[in-house]
Every structure is written in structure tokens, then in C-alpha cells.
Design an enzyme around this catalytic site. Sequence first.
Site, PDB file in Angstrom:
ATOM      1  N   GLY A   1      15.631  -9.584 -19.275  1.00 54.63           N
ATOM      2  CA  GLY A   1      15.702  -9.351 -20.718  1.00 54.63           C
ATOM      3  C   GLY A   1      14.867  -8.161 -21.139  1.00 54.63           C
TER       4      GLY A   1
ATOM      5  N   GLY B   1      12.302  -6.102 -27.442  1.00 57.63           N
ATOM      6  CA  GLY B   1      11.225  -7.061 -27.678  1.00 57.63           C
ATOM      7  C   GLY B   1      10.133  -7.056 -26.630  1.00 57.63           C
TER       8      GLY B   1
ATOM      9  NE  ARG C   1      22.435 -10.943 -23.295  1.00 54.49           N
ATOM     10  CZ  ARG C   1      22.609 -11.596 -24.436  1.00 54.49           C
ATOM     11  NH1 ARG C   1      23.611 -12.472 -24.542  1.00 54.49           N
ATOM     12  NH2 ARG C   1      21.805 -11.389 -25.466  1.00 54.49           N
TER      13      ARG C   1
ATOM     14  CB  VAL D   1      19.287 -14.932 -16.965  1.00 58.84           C
ATOM     15  CG1 VAL D   1      18.477 -13.686 -16.663  1.00 58.84           C
ATOM     16  CG2 VAL D   1      19.119 -15.366 -18.412  1.00 58.84           C
TER      17      VAL D   1
ATOM     18  CB  SER E   1       7.153 -20.198 -27.299  1.00 61.55           C
ATOM     19  OG  SER E   1       6.967 -20.254 -28.701  1.00 61.55           O
TER      20      SER E   1
ATOM     21  CE1 TYR F   1      12.617 -20.113 -28.337  1.00 64.99           C
ATOM     22  CE2 TYR F   1      10.949 -20.904 -29.883  1.00 64.99           C
ATOM     23  CZ  TYR F   1      11.351 -20.004 -28.914  1.00 64.99           C
ATOM     24  OH  TYR F   1      10.497 -19.015 -28.506  1.00 64.99           O
TER      25      TYR F   1
ATOM     26  N   GLY G   1       2.645 -16.710 -30.200  1.00 63.81           N
ATOM     27  CA  GLY G   1       2.980 -17.260 -31.499  1.00 63.81           C
ATOM     28  C   GLY G   1       3.944 -16.328 -32.203  1.00 63.81           C
TER      29      GLY G   1
END
Length: 251
Positions: free
Chosen positions: A9, A13, A34, A60, A139, A152, A183
Site C-alpha cells: 500500500g 498515506g 494497486r 493484497v 491502530s 474496522y 491515532g
Amino acid sequence: MNKTILITGATSGIGLACARKFAANGDRLILTGRNERRLNDISKELKAQGTEVLTLLFDVRDRDKAKEAVASLPSEWQTIDVLVNNAGLALGLEPEYEGCFDDWETMIDTNIKGLLTMTRLIVPGMVERNSGHIINIGSVAGDAAYAGGNVYCATKAAVKALSDGLRIDVADTAIRVTNLKPGLVETNFSNIRFHGDNDRAANVYKGIKPLTGDDIADVAVYTSNAPVHVQIAEVLILATHQASGSVIVRK
């Protein structure tokens, strides 16, 4: 000694920030994603700065494509020192009883099964060499559920459990396993969660200075550069005015 880093990925980000920070650290990179155009653009950017880069185009979630991509690595790129399992996303913020089945499948297939696929493909080589480091991007959501986060949060709780389990499995080796738990990070995360609703996504960060992808990448590089006898197992990284996944003070 420069390391070979595989980042999933890596086109936006935290993944993109990790690519740039590891490149600045003098490492060479295997970047997956991707979006072929973005992979090519990032590869050109980093190569222009003197970084060795190899790109792999696959999702993935597609286990067969992931296997083909890893198997296609030239021999000189097959010794992967650090695997950054970054690919992941959140979709929707509805109550669990109103959730979208397709969103659930995408989150579970990416955040859990995709991470497992890459772990299964890369870690055996590390075990054979008795050397390596797996950095999973978890996370704060994996510590406790928040309103609307249900599935999530469950996937990121799974990342914590899988990180802990893998650390146990490789405890008799020199392999290290790190779970990074960010966070509030301002990336395209919220735009994806709200299916492109930019106004709604912008509201997530109002009234607080959030973390950036660079903040998380800094920690990733730090953990990879720790002395070999030091395993930084888990790091919780929050914005200053965020106390937990659900407690955020906005001003």
C-alpha cells in the site's frame, strides 16, 4: 548496512511516507500497490534521489496475484529485511446492524487476510536466514471500539493479535515484530472511509492538529534501526489532544 524494505500500500498515506523515509535512510525499496501510475511516479521520484526501487502491481486481497508478484522478484531482491504491512483501510461509519456487506468484506480481506498473505509469503525467508523485521500498521482502534467503528476496529484488533502471535512464533529466532498503532492521522484515510465525501472527511480533522504520515513513518524507521537485541513490540502514537480512539479534544 542498507536494508531491503517491502512496503504494501505504498502509493499514498502512511505507506508513501514510509517509502520516502526509508529511502532517506539509505534503504532500497520494494513498493506494492494497486495504482500503476502512482507506483511509477513514486518510483521515478525516489530513483531520482538515488534510491533503488522495484515496484509490484497487485492488490493484497488477491492471494494468487500476491504469490505471483513475490515469486517474480529477481534473485538480488529476494532477501527482504523489513516487511511493512501497511495496506489497509476503513469503510463506512454506520452502526453494525446497518453496515454494508461489501465494505465489511473489503476491510476484512485487506486489513486481515492481506496482511496474513504477505506475512506467509515473506516471513519464511526471514526464518530461514534468522534475520528480519515485520512492521504491522495497526491502530488505536484495535485497543477499543468506537462508535461506528465496529468492523474496522475488529480488523485492527486482529492486527494486534496477529502481531502478538507472530512474535511468539518467532521468539526463538532473531526476527522482530512491531505493531504501530496510530491515532488520528490526516491522509486520504477518511476520504476513502466516506467513499469520496471530502467535506465529511475534512470534518474529522477540524479543531485538532492531527498526526501526519511522516510522523508514523519516523517511528517505523526508528524501530527498524534499533539495535538488533532491541525489539520494539508495540507503539501507540496519538496526536497531543487525542487520549484514545474515542476521546479527542477539539479547539
